[in-house]
Structure formats: structure tokens, C-alpha cells
Design a protein around this motif. Sequence first.
Motif, PDB file in Angstrom:
ATOM      1  N   VAL A  41     -28.561  14.197   9.704  1.00 41.69           N
ATOM      2  CA  VAL A  41     -27.157  13.938   9.381  1.00 41.69           C
ATOM      3  C   VAL A  41     -27.030  13.613   7.900  1.00 41.69           C
ATOM      4  O   VAL A  41     -27.854  12.881   7.327  1.00 41.69           O
ATOM      5  CB  VAL A  41     -26.615  12.776  10.243  1.00 41.69           C
ATOM      6  N   ARG A  42     -25.977  14.169   7.300  1.00 41.12           N
ATOM      7  CA  ARG A  42     -25.599  13.831   5.933  1.00 41.12           C
ATOM      8  C   ARG A  42     -24.190  13.247   5.959  1.00 41.12           C
ATOM      9  O   ARG A  42     -23.321  13.726   6.706  1.00 41.12           O
ATOM     10  CB  ARG A  42     -25.648  15.058   5.024  1.00 41.12           C
ATOM     11  N   TYR A  43     -24.014  12.228   5.120  1.00 33.28           N
ATOM     12  CA  TYR A  43     -22.757  11.485   5.109  1.00 33.28           C
ATOM     13  C   TYR A  43     -21.992  11.777   3.825  1.00 33.28           C
ATOM     14  O   TYR A  43     -22.585  12.003   2.754  1.00 33.28           O
ATOM     15  CB  TYR A  43     -23.023   9.980   5.215  1.00 33.28           C
ATOM     16  N   SER A  44     -20.677  11.715   3.959  1.00 35.20           N
ATOM     17  CA  SER A  44     -19.820  11.883   2.776  1.00 35.20           C
ATOM     18  C   SER A  44     -18.472  11.260   3.080  1.00 35.20           C
ATOM     19  O   SER A  44     -18.072  11.119   4.249  1.00 35.20           O
ATOM     20  CB  SER A  44     -19.674  13.368   2.418  1.00 35.20           C
ATOM     21  N   VAL A  45     -17.801  10.878   1.983  1.00 38.80           N
ATOM     22  CA  VAL A  45     -16.429  10.395   2.108  1.00 38.80           C
ATOM     23  C   VAL A  45     -15.517  11.602   2.141  1.00 38.80           C
ATOM     24  O   VAL A  45     -15.580  12.465   1.256  1.00 38.80           O
ATOM     25  CB  VAL A  45     -16.065   9.445   0.953  1.00 38.80           C
ATOM     26  N   ALA A  46     -14.704  11.680   3.163  1.00 42.29           N
ATOM     27  CA  ALA A  46     -13.832  12.845   3.300  1.00 42.29           C
ATOM     28  C   ALA A  46     -12.874  12.911   2.131  1.00 42.29           C
ATOM     29  O   ALA A  46     -12.307  11.899   1.692  1.00 42.29           O
ATOM     30  CB  ALA A  46     -13.069  12.771   4.620  1.00 42.29           C
ATOM     31  N   GLU A  47     -12.693  14.106   1.561  1.00 40.11           N
ATOM     32  CA  GLU A  47     -11.782  14.289   0.444  1.00 40.11           C
ATOM     33  C   GLU A  47     -10.367  13.976   0.897  1.00 40.11           C
ATOM     34  O   GLU A  47      -9.883  14.503   1.913  1.00 40.11           O
ATOM     35  CB  GLU A  47     -11.874  15.721  -0.091  1.00 40.11           C
ATOM     36  N   GLY A  48      -9.695  13.141   0.098  1.00 46.05           N
ATOM     37  CA  GLY A  48      -8.325  12.771   0.450  1.00 46.05           C
ATOM     38  C   GLY A  48      -8.255  12.015   1.739  1.00 46.05           C
ATOM     39  O   GLY A  48      -7.211  11.980   2.389  1.00 46.05           O
ATOM     40  N   GLY A  49      -9.414  11.423   2.124  1.00 49.86           N
ATOM     41  CA  GLY A  49      -9.468  10.785   3.427  1.00 49.86           C
ATOM     42  C   GLY A  49      -8.997   9.367   3.450  1.00 49.86           C
ATOM     43  O   GLY A  49      -9.060   8.717   4.475  1.00 49.86           O
ATOM     44  N   GLY A  50      -8.509   8.782   2.349  1.00 51.03           N
ATOM     45  CA  GLY A  50      -8.051   7.413   2.433  1.00 51.03           C
ATOM     46  C   GLY A  50      -7.937   6.785   1.066  1.00 51.03           C
ATOM     47  O   GLY A  50      -8.212   7.397   0.026  1.00 51.03           O
ATOM     48  N   GLY A  51      -7.524   5.560   1.087  1.00 54.51           N
ATOM     49  CA  GLY A  51      -7.370   4.799  -0.147  1.00 54.51           C
ATOM     50  C   GLY A  51      -6.943   3.403   0.198  1.00 54.51           C
ATOM     51  O   GLY A  51      -7.115   2.930   1.319  1.00 54.51           O
ATOM     52  N   GLY A  52      -6.312   2.753  -0.795  1.00 62.62           N
ATOM     53  CA  GLY A  52      -5.883   1.390  -0.590  1.00 62.62           C
ATOM     54  C   GLY A  52      -4.612   1.106  -1.347  1.00 62.62           C
ATOM     55  O   GLY A  52      -4.284   1.762  -2.348  1.00 62.62           O
ATOM     56  N   ALA A  53      -3.893   0.117  -0.847  1.00 65.74           N
ATOM     57  CA  ALA A  53      -2.660  -0.288  -1.515  1.00 65.74           C
ATOM     58  C   ALA A  53      -2.983  -1.323  -2.564  1.00 65.74           C
ATOM     59  O   ALA A  53      -3.706  -2.287  -2.306  1.00 65.74           O
ATOM     60  CB  ALA A  53      -1.665  -0.849  -0.505  1.00 65.74           C
ATOM     61  N   ALA A  54      -2.431  -1.108  -3.786  1.00 66.13           N
ATOM     62  CA  ALA A  54      -2.636  -2.043  -4.875  1.00 66.13           C
ATOM     63  C   ALA A  54      -1.716  -3.231  -4.697  1.00 66.13           C
ATOM     64  O   ALA A  54      -0.678  -3.160  -4.024  1.00 66.13           O
ATOM     65  CB  ALA A  54      -2.400  -1.364  -6.206  1.00 66.13           C
ATOM     66  N   ALA A  55      -2.099  -4.322  -5.332  1.00 63.52           N
ATOM     67  CA  ALA A  55      -1.305  -5.531  -5.193  1.00 63.52           C
ATOM     68  C   ALA A  55       0.075  -5.355  -5.812  1.00 63.52           C
ATOM     69  O   ALA A  55       1.071  -5.859  -5.310  1.00 63.52           O
ATOM     70  CB  ALA A  55      -2.032  -6.717  -5.829  1.00 63.52           C
ATOM     71  N   GLY A  56       0.148  -4.593  -6.881  1.00 64.27           N
ATOM     72  CA  GLY A  56       1.438  -4.393  -7.516  1.00 64.27           C
ATOM     73  C   GLY A  56       2.160  -3.168  -7.040  1.00 64.27           C
ATOM     74  O   GLY A  56       3.094  -2.698  -7.699  1.00 64.27           O
ATOM     75  N   GLY A  57       1.734  -2.594  -5.895  1.00 64.82           N
ATOM     76  CA  GLY A  57       2.361  -1.390  -5.381  1.00 64.82           C
ATOM     77  C   GLY A  57       1.581  -0.155  -5.793  1.00 64.82           C
ATOM     78  O   GLY A  57       0.740  -0.171  -6.689  1.00 64.82           O
ATOM     79  N   GLY A  58       1.804   0.941  -5.133  1.00 63.48           N
ATOM     80  CA  GLY A  58       1.091   2.179  -5.423  1.00 63.48           C
ATOM     81  C   GLY A  58      -0.100   2.372  -4.502  1.00 63.48           C
ATOM     82  O   GLY A  58      -0.447   1.511  -3.697  1.00 63.48           O
ATOM     83  N   TRP A  59      -0.710   3.535  -4.615  1.00 64.48           N
ATOM     84  CA  TRP A  59      -1.833   3.936  -3.740  1.00 64.48           C
ATOM     85  C   TRP A  59      -3.012   4.322  -4.600  1.00 64.48           C
ATOM     86  O   TRP A  59      -2.877   5.099  -5.549  1.00 64.48           O
ATOM     87  CB  TRP A  59      -1.411   5.109  -2.877  1.00 64.48           C
TER      88      TRP A  59
END
Length: 875
Positions: A485-503
Amino acid sequence: MGVWWGPVLRMLVLQATWALGGGQVRYSVPEEAESGTVVGRLAQDLGLEAGEPEARRLRLVAQGRRASVEVSGASGALVVSSRLDREELCGKSAPCALRLEVLLERPLRVFHVELEVTDINDNAPRFPAARKNLSIAELTTVPGSRFPLDGASDADIGANAQLSYTLSPSEHFRLDLQKSNERNIMPDLVLTKPLDRETEPDHRLVLTASDGGRPSLTGTMELVISVLDANDNAPQFNQSVYKVQLPESAAEGTLVTWVNATDPDEGINSELTYTATSFIPLSGRDVITVNPKTGEIRLTGTLDFEDISIFDFRIEAKDKGWPPLSSHCSVELEVIDVNDNAPEVWVTSLSVPVPEDAAVGTVVALLSVSDRDSGANGRVRCAVWPAAPFGLVATFAGSYSLVLREALDRERVSEYEVEVRAEDGGAPPLVARRGVRVPVSDVNDNAPAFAQAVYTVLVRENNAAGAELSRLWARDPDEAGNGRVRYSVAEGGGGGAAAGGGWRSASRYVSVDAESGRLWALQPLDYEEVQVLQFEVRAVDAGSPPLCGNATVQLFVVDENDNAPALLPPAGGGPGPGAAGSAARASGPGSEALWAWAAWGSPAGQVVAKIRAVDADSGYNAWLRYELWEPRGKGPFRVEMYSGEVSTTRALEEADGPRQRLVIVVRDHGEPARSATATLSVSLVDGAEASLAAAGTSSSLSSSGAGLRPAAGSEGSTAARNVWLVVAICAVSSLFLLAVVLYGASRWAPRAAVLSGPGPATLVCASEVGSWSYSQRQSRSLCVADGAGKSDLMVFSPNFPPPPDPAAKEAQPEPPALLDTVSGPPCLASVPLSRRPFSSFSSFSFAPWTVAAGSLVQPLELSGVLSLQKLCPPL
């Protein structure tokens, strides 16, 4: 009477002769005359008167032999006194005359008497022996051969002694009489026909001799003729063929049979020796032997039906004559099969490994089964164990195919130990076993599967770049490349919300090691910048075609106490005659100079100012307490620990001076605690001056933007901050809703069950004394005063195992909204924590388990929503 007249006449003649011949008297008497028989009247013939023989003592004097006659004293007659046997008295002499002397006394006179004993036929012919043995060789003695015999003798004389011979009837012999002289005849035995000892070994004849007397007397002699053997007969067996059956399990020394031959000859000609010859096959000579004297045939080796089922050989019987004669018989030894051979199983062909996607009916191996026994002992039944997933199919006699009966799954069973059992039909049956190892080869039929559909990771902020945050592991039950098995972060698979708004994209912060699945931090995380990262990790195997699996990672940044409290500028007049303000100068880092007015005579408890501070951290780290640092001891003022309100402890007096300088320390609950210092100068004036000073300060603030600001301006600034707070709450709520949607999709999608699900959260409220209590499953951000409120929210939604059945699924309550902003008393919403004051977020205690920051959270029973408190300065 006629018989007796003859002797009387003879007596008279003798008397006359005696008288003429000088006085000699002659008598004649037959032998064997009875005692008392009167031979003659001697006294009368001698001329004696009656009575005179007795008176003159007439008596008879024998001359050397017993006369067997005597003179009767009264009558003077000569009578027979005892048995007269002519043969005893005279033998073969003829005539037989006895000379007697007769004495007569007074005067003495001697008279001579001659007594002739005449022969009668009282003796039968006699042979020298009653039995005579003759030995005549068979075959070699020719007809006409003569064998002299002993003649008989007769004690009588004359015609009574004339003999004649006769022989009992025989086809092989006759009697021939030969005269040796005029008186004697000698009998000879003449062979008229060849003798055969085997036909008649002995001949018994009777030779009879008859004399000439009347009646004739006979004598016999038995002739025993023994025929001497010649080796003219070969041995003969009582049967020409001997058929014997023996089981192959017969032990050495077992009697096979007994052959018997007879030889009609005798002696050495009939002594036989036995030998075994002409073995078919030749190996029989190692198995069979015959006793040369008795003809017993015994085993000297072991029999094996599977090697040789029939032995043929001959037995020769030979006599010891000369020349030796022999004969033969045949022996047929049939070996009877016994169940002494177990079946044999061979694997003639084996096609392994078998791919796990092989079709039902695939031939795995070819087997050959045989049993060297015959009949029922050689009939073999085959079976395979275990019965699944393989079976046996008979192709033709003794051959089987091991075929696939059920679908294979290498991940369930990677190798089969198949046992083929063969059992024959003997009694008891014999069993053979053959193990066949059938490995199952892998095909890429399993996609990598993560242990959890959603991973919850808690990471402390300010972590080092390159630090390992967690480790993901996806299991692929396939092997080799199919399971690599090889692992990778899916492209466009997620993110996080910033404290001041935005992604913000998750790839800015984390990466996954392709081989090990370790989750690395690319840069330090700042809770004040981003609180939650949600992204998808993909695991792809190396099979062809490759299969993949996904897992969602929810990374929660755990706040650390890295921000000191910050003092806020005054928001306007306080409740009462006093007001607080901020000077334009600062007394140093973390320290602010503030001022306020208080009227003399203000009662105890009068609020003269309110210190406002905010901490960029959250939770315990942002929970502030206020302490009066100077003056120490009993002063006229005190500071409310949690509200920051500065109030009087007693009524103010002029003795307290025109101004009071208060040093107030604002300290958070972090570990280590951070603090800020505020210096509050309280001017003591009378009531009118305090009102004018407050009004002047308000107008000055409204025109210059420094010093005291009017209350309306303060309220506008607070409204603006509330707008931003609502925006932040909406952003975080959107992020939470997105997480809920992703979670629902991962939970209800048709994939392997994941031990995940929402759980109850707790609402912890703070009182002035720092006690905590549990509330319903909600998360609130509360502010009770205007001003620069800060919404510090963090969602912590661990996963809970899905309900076991649809009813439980329907009963599962929907997860609440991430944020529910309401008005109310100061509260703090959080996950279930221990009931101690928040001193640090270095370790969260979630009943009934503890999670360290930076570790994966794998909830067992409960989960909830973690929402850090929104701290607002009190009025």
C-alpha cells in the motif's frame, strides 16, 4: 471169522512143521494186534496135557528184546501182552520174525518158538518237513526250470510202502516224478509259466504222497515259493496332478501337500527318493522344498500373490534299484490373495498454486490409485478430506482428478492441506493416505481498508516542522504487490477554516509518508490561525488494476498557552459615578495605565471601574482571573476575580487621599500561566466634580479619539465586533456542517463498518467560584457585554460505532449544529473533561479514556463536540 481162521491154520501148519523139524514151533501175528489176542495154543502145540503147563511152569524167555507176547499160565496159550509194532521191532526188515524160547520144568525142556509179526498199513507217508520254502527269481527264471523236491518215506513195507505223488493245481508249476532206483521215486517241480512278483509274490502248493496200502494213507508237504523281485516296475504316484491352494499369508514351514508314490517292487527296488524339478517360474525353487524320503512339500519362503499367483513344478520319484526307475507327477500351487497390501496413492500431476479466482471445476491435481491385491481386496474407494472446497472426480479406473468445488479466498485460507484417503474392500479394510499441499495464489481482489473511516487527531499547536502527528494504517489482505500500500493526501481532499475566515488547503500543513502512512507536519500549527483540518488520505495498492481505499482525517489543533492576556481599552462609563479610561502611554509590555474617578462618600461595593482583557488562546488558557497586586493589605478598593470590576470595600473618605494607584494583574489559567499588568489611577473627588469630569472626558474622546469615549461610540465598536463574531461563527458552523456531511457519507456508504459515530457532548458552565457542571449536548458562544468579544471555537467530534440495527439507527439523534449562539450567563461549552479546573490542554481526559495531544482518538463509547469558550469582558 474168516480173519481168525487164517492164523489157526497157520498155527497148525507150524505145529506140523515143528514136529517134522525137530520141535520148533512157528506163529504169525499181525502187528498192532490187541492185547490179549491169542497168537497160538503153545501148550497144546507142545503136546502138554491140561494142567500140565501150570504144573510144569511153562514160561517164555525172550532173547534180547521185548517180545510183547506171553504164555497164559492156565491155558498155556501164547497171547499178545502189549502193543506190537512191526516197524518198531524190525524196522524195514522183512520178514519180521521174533525168536522165543519156551521153558518147561520137570523135566526141564527148551522149546524154540518163532513169532513172525506181519505188516499192516498203519503208517502214512512222511516228508522230511511239513513245509518247504523255495525262492525263484521273476522274469529271469525261464519256463521248464526244474526244482528237485524231497520225497516222502513210509515206515511200512511192501505194497504199503509203495508211494505215489500228486501236486495241487497251479498255472505256473507242474510235478515231474523221477525214479532214482527201482524202489524210490523222486519228485521234481517244473516251472511252466514265467513268474511276476508284482502279480503274485508268493505261490503256495501242496505236494501229496500216497502209499499203496488199503486203505491208502497220504502225507503232505507245503511248498512255499517266494518270487524274488527284479527292478522291473517304476514308481507310481497315486495321482498325476496335485492341486493345492494356500493363502499368501502362509508362514514358512507350512505343509503344502504330501505326494505319495508306490513301487510294486520290494527291497531296495522299492525304496524311493523324491525331488522337485521343472519350476515355473524358476523362483519357486526358493520358496518350495520336498522331503526326499517322505514326499512332504513345505514352504521355505514367503508367498506373495501380487508377485506370483501360481507355482507349477514336478515331483520325481526314483527307486534305488538297478537300473533305477522313476516317474513324475505335477503339482500346481495356487496362491490365494489376502488383504495384505494397502492402497497406494500417487500424485501424477499437481498444478499449484491455485489462483483464488479459479473457477469451480478447475483441476488441481491428477491422482493415481491402485491396490496390488485382487478381487474385493483390490477394489478401492477414495475420498478427500476436508470435503470442501475440493472434491474427487473419477476419470477412469484407478485415476482421479482433484477439482475445485467451491470458490477460494486466499485472504481467508491461504493454503490447504488436502488429504486423499483410499480404502480397499478387504476385511478388515486397509487405508492409505496421501497429503496434497495446495497453496492459493493471490489476485488483487481486495482494496486497502483503513481501520477507521474517520481518524481524529489532536495536535498541540506550535509543533515542530517535520514532527510525526499520527500514523495511518490501511490493511490490504492481499499479498506481495497486491497488498503493498502507498499513501497520499487526496488532491483537493480537504483543508481547514482559518481563525479570521477563509479556507486553507491541508497540503500546506501536513503530508503523508507514501510507504509508512505516517502523518507529518510541514510547518508549525497555530491554533489562533487554524483550529481544524479535515482532509482525505488515499491508500492505493500495487496490484493490476490498482485498488484504493480512503479515510477522512480530522485534525484538531489543541491550544497551548502561548498568548498572554491583552488589556482592552475602556468601553465607556461604568455603572455608577466612576468611569475607567486608558491613557495614551504604556508602562511596558503587558502593562497598561488606566484611570478612573470615584466620589468621596461612595458606599461600599460601588463599582468605580472595570478592567477588560482578552486572551487570544482558548479554554483554560483564555480563562482570566484578576488580582489586586498593589496596594496590598486593607485598602478601600478590591477587584472581582473573574469580572475585573473594581469596587469599593468601604465608604471613601478624604483621608484616603486624592488619588489611589492600583496595580492589577490579569492572569490566565494556562500552564505556565501568563499575565498582564494594568495600573489603575483612581482620582477621588466630590460628587459634582466627578460628574463634570466624566462628561468632559466623554466629549474629549468623541472629538480626539483619545481618553474617555462616549458610550454611543463604545456601543458601535461593540456592534462591529459582534458582526465579525457572527461571521466567524458562521464559518465554523459551515465547517462543522461539512464535517457532518462527510461523516454521514462515510458512515452510511456501502463499505466496511467503521467504529465511529457522534456521541454526546457536555456543556460545562463556570461559576464565580470556578465550579463546573454538566449540561445538555449543545455548544454556545456567549457574551454578556459589548466590546471586542472573541469567538474561540473548536469542534471535536470523535466517531462512535454505528448502531447494531435499523431501529437503533432511527433512534440515533441527529448531531447538533456546530454553534448555537444565544444570550445568557457566562458559559463554557466543551467536551467531557474531568471535573477539575482547566489548567492545561496538554492532556484531555475524555470519560472513559484519556487522549494525549498529537495522538489518534479512537473512541470506545462516548464522543462529543468540543467548543472552547467565548470570553467576553464583563460590563
